[in-house]
Scaffold this motif. Structure first.
Motif, PDB file in Angstrom:
ATOM      1  N   ILE A  61       0.842  -1.192   0.000  1.00  0.00           N
ATOM      2  CA  ILE A  61       0.000   0.000   0.000  1.00  0.00           C
ATOM      3  C   ILE A  61       0.877   1.243   0.000  1.00  0.00           C
ATOM      4  N   VAL A  62       0.651   2.092  -0.973  1.00  0.00           N
ATOM      5  CA  VAL A  62       1.462   3.299  -1.148  1.00  0.00           C
ATOM      6  C   VAL A  62       0.574   4.533  -1.153  1.00  0.00           C
ATOM      7  N   ASP A  63       0.877   5.479  -0.272  1.00  0.00           N
ATOM      8  CA  ASP A  63       0.282   6.808  -0.342  1.00  0.00           C
ATOM      9  C   ASP A  63       1.217   7.667  -1.178  1.00  0.00           C
ATOM     10  N   ILE A  64       0.701   8.330  -2.182  1.00  0.00           N
ATOM     11  CA  ILE A  64       1.571   9.170  -3.003  1.00  0.00           C
ATOM     12  C   ILE A  64       1.465  10.631  -2.568  1.00  0.00           C
ATOM     13  N   PHE A  65       2.610  11.294  -2.559  1.00  0.00           N
ATOM     14  CA  PHE A  65       2.645  12.737  -2.331  1.00  0.00           C
ATOM     15  C   PHE A  65       3.048  13.393  -3.643  1.00  0.00           C
ATOM     16  N   ILE A  66       2.182  14.256  -4.147  1.00  0.00           N
ATOM     17  CA  ILE A  66       2.435  14.967  -5.398  1.00  0.00           C
ATOM     18  C   ILE A  66       2.858  16.401  -5.068  1.00  0.00           C
ATOM     19  N   PRO A  67       4.128  16.734  -5.263  1.00  0.00           N
ATOM     20  CA  PRO A  67       4.634  18.062  -4.908  1.00  0.00           C
ATOM     21  C   PRO A  67       3.998  19.180  -5.736  1.00  0.00           C
ATOM     22  N   CYS A  68       4.163  20.408  -5.269  1.00  0.00           N
ATOM     23  CA  CYS A  68       3.573  21.576  -5.920  1.00  0.00           C
ATOM     24  C   CYS A  68       3.953  21.666  -7.398  1.00  0.00           C
ATOM     25  N   PHE A  69       5.251  21.508  -7.694  1.00  0.00           N
ATOM     26  CA  PHE A  69       5.727  21.622  -9.069  1.00  0.00           C
ATOM     27  C   PHE A  69       5.031  20.611  -9.974  1.00  0.00           C
ATOM     28  N   GLU A  96      -0.886  -0.970  -4.423  1.00  0.00           N
ATOM     29  CA  GLU A  96      -2.194  -0.345  -4.259  1.00  0.00           C
ATOM     30  C   GLU A  96      -1.940   1.116  -3.916  1.00  0.00           C
ATOM     31  N   VAL A  97      -2.265   1.991  -4.845  1.00  0.00           N
ATOM     32  CA  VAL A  97      -1.907   3.401  -4.709  1.00  0.00           C
ATOM     33  C   VAL A  97      -3.065   4.213  -4.162  1.00  0.00           C
ATOM     34  N   HIS A  98      -2.798   4.988  -3.115  1.00  0.00           N
ATOM     35  CA  HIS A  98      -3.789   5.865  -2.513  1.00  0.00           C
ATOM     36  C   HIS A  98      -3.356   7.313  -2.680  1.00  0.00           C
ATOM     37  N   TYR A  99      -4.343   8.198  -2.857  1.00  0.00           N
ATOM     38  CA  TYR A  99      -4.063   9.631  -2.981  1.00  0.00           C
ATOM     39  C   TYR A  99      -5.021  10.399  -2.089  1.00  0.00           C
ATOM     40  N   ASN A 100      -4.466  11.186  -1.188  1.00  0.00           N
ATOM     41  CA  ASN A 100      -5.272  12.025  -0.312  1.00  0.00           C
ATOM     42  C   ASN A 100      -5.407  13.403  -0.958  1.00  0.00           C
ATOM     43  N   PRO A 101      -6.596  13.773  -1.428  1.00  0.00           N
ATOM     44  CA  PRO A 101      -6.763  15.054  -2.133  1.00  0.00           C
ATOM     45  C   PRO A 101      -6.608  16.277  -1.242  1.00  0.00           C
ATOM     46  N   ASN A 102      -6.529  16.077   0.069  1.00  0.00           N
ATOM     47  CA  ASN A 102      -6.336  17.204   0.982  1.00  0.00           C
ATOM     48  C   ASN A 102      -4.883  17.677   1.031  1.00  0.00           C
ATOM     49  N   GLN A 103      -3.983  16.909   0.489  1.00  0.00           N
ATOM     50  CA  GLN A 103      -2.566  17.248   0.567  1.00  0.00           C
ATOM     51  C   GLN A 103      -2.267  18.532  -0.195  1.00  0.00           C
ATOM     52  N   THR A 104      -1.260  19.257   0.286  1.00  0.00           N
ATOM     53  CA  THR A 104      -0.854  20.503  -0.374  1.00  0.00           C
ATOM     54  C   THR A 104       0.655  20.491  -0.598  1.00  0.00           C
ATOM     55  N   LEU A 141       1.879  16.268   8.154  1.00  0.00           N
ATOM     56  CA  LEU A 141       1.890  15.166   9.123  1.00  0.00           C
ATOM     57  C   LEU A 141       0.491  14.607   9.320  1.00  0.00           C
ATOM     58  N   ASP A 142      -0.498  15.477   9.409  1.00  0.00           N
ATOM     59  CA  ASP A 142      -1.893  15.021   9.559  1.00  0.00           C
ATOM     60  C   ASP A 142      -2.380  14.299   8.306  1.00  0.00           C
ATOM     61  N   ASP A 143      -2.008  14.812   7.142  1.00  0.00           N
ATOM     62  CA  ASP A 143      -2.468  14.233   5.882  1.00  0.00           C
ATOM     63  C   ASP A 143      -1.868  12.857   5.607  1.00  0.00           C
ATOM     64  N   PHE A 144      -0.671  12.610   6.163  1.00  0.00           N
ATOM     65  CA  PHE A 144       0.026  11.361   5.845  1.00  0.00           C
ATOM     66  C   PHE A 144       0.298  10.510   7.088  1.00  0.00           C
ATOM     67  N   SER A 145      -0.609  10.538   7.999  1.00  0.00           N
ATOM     68  CA  SER A 145      -0.465   9.716   9.208  1.00  0.00           C
ATOM     69  C   SER A 145      -1.450   8.553   9.217  1.00  0.00           C
ATOM     70  N   ASN A 146      -1.800   8.086   8.038  1.00  0.00           N
ATOM     71  CA  ASN A 146      -2.690   6.941   7.893  1.00  0.00           C
ATOM     72  C   ASN A 146      -1.955   5.675   8.325  1.00  0.00           C
ATOM     73  N   GLU A 147      -2.422   5.043   9.369  1.00  0.00           N
ATOM     74  CA  GLU A 147      -1.732   3.877   9.914  1.00  0.00           C
ATOM     75  C   GLU A 147      -1.797   2.666   8.996  1.00  0.00           C
ATOM     76  N   THR A 148      -2.759   2.643   8.064  1.00  0.00           N
ATOM     77  CA  THR A 148      -2.871   1.499   7.155  1.00  0.00           C
ATOM     78  C   THR A 148      -1.868   1.593   6.001  1.00  0.00           C
ATOM     79  N   SER A 149      -1.307   2.782   5.806  1.00  0.00           N
ATOM     80  CA  SER A 149      -0.348   2.978   4.726  1.00  0.00           C
ATOM     81  C   SER A 149       1.018   2.438   5.135  1.00  0.00           C
ATOM     82  N   GLN A 150       1.661   1.757   4.204  1.00  0.00           N
ATOM     83  CA  GLN A 150       2.996   1.232   4.470  1.00  0.00           C
ATOM     84  C   GLN A 150       4.087   2.200   4.043  1.00  0.00           C
ATOM     85  N   TYR A 151       3.837   2.935   2.958  1.00  0.00           N
ATOM     86  CA  TYR A 151       4.864   3.808   2.401  1.00  0.00           C
ATOM     87  C   TYR A 151       4.247   5.105   1.883  1.00  0.00           C
TER      88      TYR A 151
END
Length: 246
Positions: free
Chosen positions: A6-14, A36-44, A67-77
């Motif tokens: 399980i992967v949470d992706i962080f998409i930088p501003c650029f 399994e890719v997850h994307y949190n739309p609240n990220q900035t 830290l709040d946006d990416f503190s999902n305990e089910t996410s591995q990376y």
């Protein structure tokens, strides 16, 4: 059945604002490898622009949100197509949270954060993307953040060497800064431009068709110089290279 990574992706501003296809191509590659890719739309943002400009209070606010946006305990990376942003989270956040009640929470998250190619090679153990194909010669630019903050050097090269039809050649001074450096390019325009010129000239001397790197910010800076001077070469993010041909 084996559990999916399980992967949470962080998409930088650029990437979000200027190179969204790079983010999509990263997802394409990760999913092809069974993630399994997850994307949190609240990220900035990771807060790097404010932090580097000396606005530490503002940077702390953004870091708290990250830290709040990416503190999902089910996410591995947590994976990002930017060594610059990964370096910020891994390293600068230590200064931000060192005296904070959120330090323990940050330490848990810190262990999960990886740059895209680093995740492929060091976590998944992958050095070749099936079907990746792009004819041409390329040279690789070691971004300062990838090399100096994250210790990334061999992995991207191994991945590029396994792209069908792709010839990888080393340019002179490949570890030298491209001249971007965020606010550096604004404050010291002449120096920044001269550094871009040197980098592009070294790349052209190899006969390369492409300059490839892990960081869209470096590539944007170099492409701007290339376009202005009408040089016969172009830049590509490594995620775009690995997603080519399939």
């Amino acid at each position: 059945m084996a559990r999916k990574t399980i992967v949470d992706i962080f998409i930088p501003c650029f990437v979000d604002q200027m190179f969204p296809e790079t983010g999509m191509n990263m997802v394409k590659v990760l999913e092809s490898l069974g993630c399994e890719v997850h994307y949190n739309p609240n990220q900035t943002c990771c807060g790097q622009p404010a932090f580097n400009a000396g606005f530490f209070s503002e940077a702390r606010e953004v870091a708290d949100k990250f830290l709040d946006d990416f503190s999902n305990e089910t996410s591995q990376y947590i994976v990002a197509p930017s060594a610059s942003c990964v370096g910020m989270v891994r390293n600068a956040y230590q200064d931000i949270f060192v005296k904070s009640s959120k330090l323990v929470k940050y330490r848990a998250m810190q262990k999960k954060v990886y740059e895209f190619t680093e995740f492929l090679t060091d976590v998944l153990g992958v050095t070749a993307i099936q079907g990746a194909s792009l004819p041409g010669r390329a040279t690789y630019h070691d971004s300062c953040s990838a090399l100096r903050e994250c210790g990334i050097k061999a992995g991207p090269r191994a991945l590029l060497q396994n792209v069908d039809g792709f010839e990888l050649v080393e340019m002179e001074d490949n570890e030298t800064c491209c001249g971007f450096g965020g606010t550096f390019a604004v404050k010291f325009e002449a120096i920044s431009t001269a550094m871009a010129e040197q980098k592009v000239d070294n790349a052209l001397a190899t006969g390369a068709d492409f300059i490839v790197s892990t960081d869209s910010s470096c590539l944007m800076h170099l492409q701007a110089y290339i376009d202005r001077q009408n040089k016969p070469i172009r830049t590509m993010h490594i995620a775009d290279v690995l997603a080519s041909g399939w």
